[in-house]
Design a protein around this motif. Structure first.
Motif, PDB file in Angstrom:
ATOM      1  N   SER A  25       0.840  -1.194   0.000  1.00  0.00           N
ATOM      2  CA  SER A  25       0.000   0.000   0.000  1.00  0.00           C
ATOM      3  C   SER A  25       0.877   1.246   0.000  1.00  0.00           C
ATOM      4  N   VAL A  26       0.593   2.180  -0.907  1.00  0.00           N
ATOM      5  CA  VAL A  26       1.311   3.453  -0.916  1.00  0.00           C
ATOM      6  C   VAL A  26       1.006   4.245   0.351  1.00  0.00           C
ATOM      7  N   GLU A  27      -0.236   4.158   0.805  1.00  0.00           N
ATOM      8  CA  GLU A  27      -0.674   4.938   1.964  1.00  0.00           C
ATOM      9  C   GLU A  27      -0.058   4.458   3.270  1.00  0.00           C
ATOM     10  N   SER A  28      -0.017   3.124   3.474  1.00  0.00           N
ATOM     11  CA  SER A  28       0.438   2.602   4.768  1.00  0.00           C
ATOM     12  C   SER A  28       1.813   1.941   4.723  1.00  0.00           C
ATOM     13  N   ALA A  29       2.304   1.614   3.533  1.00  0.00           N
ATOM     14  CA  ALA A  29       3.561   0.889   3.335  1.00  0.00           C
ATOM     15  C   ALA A  29       3.476  -0.572   3.763  1.00  0.00           C
ATOM     16  N   ASN A  30       2.285  -1.030   4.138  1.00  0.00           N
ATOM     17  CA  ASN A  30       2.122  -2.421   4.558  1.00  0.00           C
ATOM     18  C   ASN A  30       2.112  -3.353   3.353  1.00  0.00           C
ATOM     19  N   LYS A  31       2.694  -4.528   3.530  1.00  0.00           N
ATOM     20  CA  LYS A  31       2.610  -5.563   2.509  1.00  0.00           C
ATOM     21  C   LYS A  31       1.231  -6.220   2.617  1.00  0.00           C
ATOM     22  N   LEU A  32       0.539  -6.327   1.486  1.00  0.00           N
ATOM     23  CA  LEU A  32      -0.822  -6.848   1.474  1.00  0.00           C
ATOM     24  C   LEU A  32      -0.910  -8.257   0.907  1.00  0.00           C
ATOM     25  N   GLY A  33       0.127  -8.713   0.245  1.00  0.00           N
ATOM     26  CA  GLY A  33       0.124 -10.035  -0.372  1.00  0.00           C
ATOM     27  C   GLY A  33       1.051 -10.056  -1.563  1.00  0.00           C
TER      28      GLY A  33
END
Length: 214
Positions: A25-33
């Motif tokens: 995610s660009v917004e959170s920098a979290n890996k989503l998959g």
């Protein structure tokens, strides 16, 4: 081969090189998959979205309008809400590139069997992908197993597609197949033309920061 043609060819990616890339995610920098497959609009010949395998092994779809960029190391989506359940996604009925487009028969409007789709290549667009420019596909078509063994194939833009069967076995394409080429290089040049490469000047690298709101 001139540098501009080489540049365009290097930007065309085998779909296998994109499948498996992490999704962040660009917004959170979290890996989503990670990317499980690409979703094809078979009539426009464009990328409609991506199938994503989440970290919990469930699947989601992300519409092309929610994809920020497809980079060499990761795919960036706008935010975590960009991933929708397959049942709720507007692109759920469109075919997957790897799992539902390979081995599909390509038949012209006058009933000539060209062969089967053996692979797809994608020419990316500049980020953000929800701008006017959309990544497009080129089909690699082979008429027999012998063609594959001998390396014989031809390539044409997926935008030639006219109809895609409900059972995912046949693609009707325009009779305008004279634009088909016997090499990916010439197909890319015909479809996208030359791209200029900015000249390199030694010195400190220039860093451009783009905010998510832009």
């Amino acid at each position: 081969m001139c540098a501009c043609h080489l540049y365009n060819l290097m930007n065309v990616r085998d779909i296998d090189n994109i499948i498996g890339r992490p999704v962040l995610s660009v917004e959170s920098a979290n890996k989503l998959g990670h990317v499980h497959d690409l979703i094809v609009d078979p009539l426009q010949g464009q990328l409609a979205g991506l199938s994503i395998q989440r970290l919990d092994q469930s699947y989601a779809l992300v519409d092309n309008h929610e994809i920020h960029s497809i980079g060499p190391d990761a795919v960036m989506v706008d935010d975590e809400e960009s991933l929708a359940s397959p049942e709720q996604s507007s692109i759920k009925a469109l075919p997957r590139a790897k799992n539902e487009s390979i081995d599909v028969k390509a038949i012209t409007e006058i009933g000539q069997l060209l062969g089967k789709i053996a692979n797809l290549f994608m020419h990316p667009a500049e980020p953000p992908l929800h701008s006017a420019e959309t990544p497009v596909f080129i089909y690699e078509v082979r008429s027999s197993v012998l063609d594959k063994l001998l390396g014989h194939a031809f390539f044409f833009p997926a935008s030639l597609g006219c109809a895609f069967s409900a059972d995912r076995t046949s693609l009707v394409v325009s009779n305008d197949t004279q634009i088909a080429e016997h090499s990916l290089e010439t197909a890319v040049e015909r479809s996208f033309g030359p791209s200029e490469i900015a000249s390199y000047e030694p010195g400190a690298p220039e860093v451009t920061v783009r905010s998510h709101s832009q």
